[in-house]
Design an enzyme around this catalytic site. Structure first.
Site, PDB file in Angstrom:
ATOM      1  N   GLU A  73       0.353  -1.032   0.390  1.00 49.27           N
ATOM      2  CA  GLU A  73       0.060   0.259   0.116  1.00 49.27           C
ATOM      3  C   GLU A  73       1.076   1.297  -0.387  1.00 49.27           C
ATOM      4  O   GLU A  73       0.067   2.299  -0.783  1.00 49.27           O
ATOM      5  CB  GLU A  73      -0.825   0.020   1.486  1.00 49.27           C
ATOM      6  CG  GLU A  73      -2.299  -1.052   1.068  1.00 49.27           C
ATOM      7  CD  GLU A  73      -2.923  -1.503   0.490  1.00 49.27           C
ATOM      8  OE1 GLU A  73      -3.206   0.245   0.241  1.00 49.27           O
ATOM      9  OE2 GLU A  73      -2.999  -2.295  -0.355  1.00 49.27           O
ATOM     10  N   SER A 334     -33.451 -15.195  52.666  1.00 48.98           N
ATOM     11  CA  SER A 334     -32.857 -16.112  51.676  1.00 48.98           C
ATOM     12  C   SER A 334     -30.808 -15.470  51.932  1.00 48.98           C
ATOM     13  O   SER A 334     -30.608 -16.744  51.124  1.00 48.98           O
ATOM     14  CB  SER A 334     -33.323 -15.614  50.043  1.00 48.98           C
ATOM     15  OG  SER A 334     -34.316 -16.129  49.802  1.00 48.98           O
TER      16      SER A 334
END
Length: 349
Positions: A73, A334
């Protein structure tokens, strides 16, 4: 001599004036990547414009891939200021002599500008592109510009950038590519339609071998590896990106929209084992109408989370798999259960 100096000074002042009036904006959206503690990819998300476009630095690709890109390139990338006057003169001479476009003069910097701001190929736009290239060189280092090119190179469809293509076509990061694979990825962007992997592999192999031989002749590629590289078959199937610790990954992605890379404390090897154990355990518990589970594993010494499971199956819509059980609000009862069970076990009850 004085006139030349004054002319150059006026030219420089004009550049800074235009640069201030029409600043360049580098606002390309990239994909979000989530890594484990060892740099292994755990999860990936499309960019805001639905592209697989991953930010890729020069340190993330192997040396042969970089050499091939520069050779193909822009050989003089590290020596020009955004535009290459000699390449422009050569292209102009060839175009006039042969009465057709035989060679271009676009530098890597100019290609980055074109990828960021696509425009029609006109003479005016070429001048704008050239000015933008000089702006880019003024604002960023050469390695930063090369990283932009590595990240924006088109591979057809919504795949952009060397890193995206490497993961999608070969299932690995670009630094681990073989010489054959590295060269292969550098030639696809020139003709992403005709050289699309899986569409015309014979032509793709022919182009790859041509460049391997050329690089070897130019001493950019070891001659002793040439024969094996040219014989390497092309067997490319699009790979899916990994999807581990999806709840944690999605949370990081949504809570930090401007960040592209996350390195977590998760150990991917442990994460995969825990996910498999969780799946096997849930297969047995499903007979007792227990449909989901969530797990966090913490290193006692460092207090770091090394495995994270928000639900048994993130994709299961019937068990609300996308809900992160680790972040779900629980009742006080929980919350106390694990402590009560722990005390009971300690006392042998």
């Amino acid at each position: 001599m004085l006139k030349i100096g004054i002319g150059l000074l006026m030219l420089i002042n004009s550049f800074f004036l235009i640069n201030a009036t029409f600043p360049i904006h580098h606002t390309i959206p990239y994909s979000t990547l989530v890594y484990d503690r060892n740099g292994k990819l755990m999860n990936a998300y499309l960019s805001d414009d639905d592209k697989w476009r991953m930010l890729c630095t020069t340190n993330e690709v192997n040396s042969l891939l970089l050499k091939t890109i520069l050779q193909k390139e822009d050989k003089y990338f590290y020596y020009h200021f955004g535009i290459n006057p000699f390449a422009i003169l050569r292209a102009g001479f060839n175009n006039i002599v042969y009465n057709k476009r035989t060679s271009g003069a676009s530098t890597i910097t100019m290609q980055v500008v074109r990828l960021q701001e696509p425009k029609k190929r006109t003479i005016l736009n070429k001048f704008i592109e050239s000015f933008r290239a000089i702006q880019l060189e003024y604002l960023f280092s050469k390695d930063e510009i090369l990283s932009m090119y590595l990240s924006l190179t088109p591979f057809g469809g919504n795949i952009e950038g060397i890193k995206s293509a490497s993961y999608i076509y070969f299932g690995k990061p670009p630094i681990l590519l073989s010489p054959s694979e590295a060269v292969l990825l550098t030639i696809i962007p020139n003709r992403p339609s005709s050289l699309k992997p899986g569409k015309n592999n014979f032509l793709l192999m022919k182009e790859r071998n041509r460049w391997l031989i050329r690089l070897s002749n130019e001493n950019a590629f070891p001659i002793e590896q040439l024969n094996d590289a040219c014989k390497e078959p092309i067997s490319i199937n699009k790979k899916y990106f990994p999807s581990f610790a999806p709840h944690l990954s999605r949370r990081l992605h949504l809570e930090n929209p401007t960040q592209n890379n996350f390195k977590t404390t998760i150990d991917l090897n442990i994460q995969q084992k825990v996910e498999q154990i969780c799946y096997n355990h849930m297969q047995r518990l499903s007979a007792h109408t227990i449909k989901n589970a969530s797990i966090i594993i913490v290193d006692n010494k460092s207090h770091e989370v090394i495995a994270y499971i928000g639900s048994e199956n993130f994709k299961n819509i019937y068990t609300h798999g996308q809900v992160d059980g680790n972040l779900a609000v629980r009742s006080p009862g929980s919350t106390l259960k694990p402590l009560l069970y722990g005390l009971a076990i300690d006392k042998g009850l």
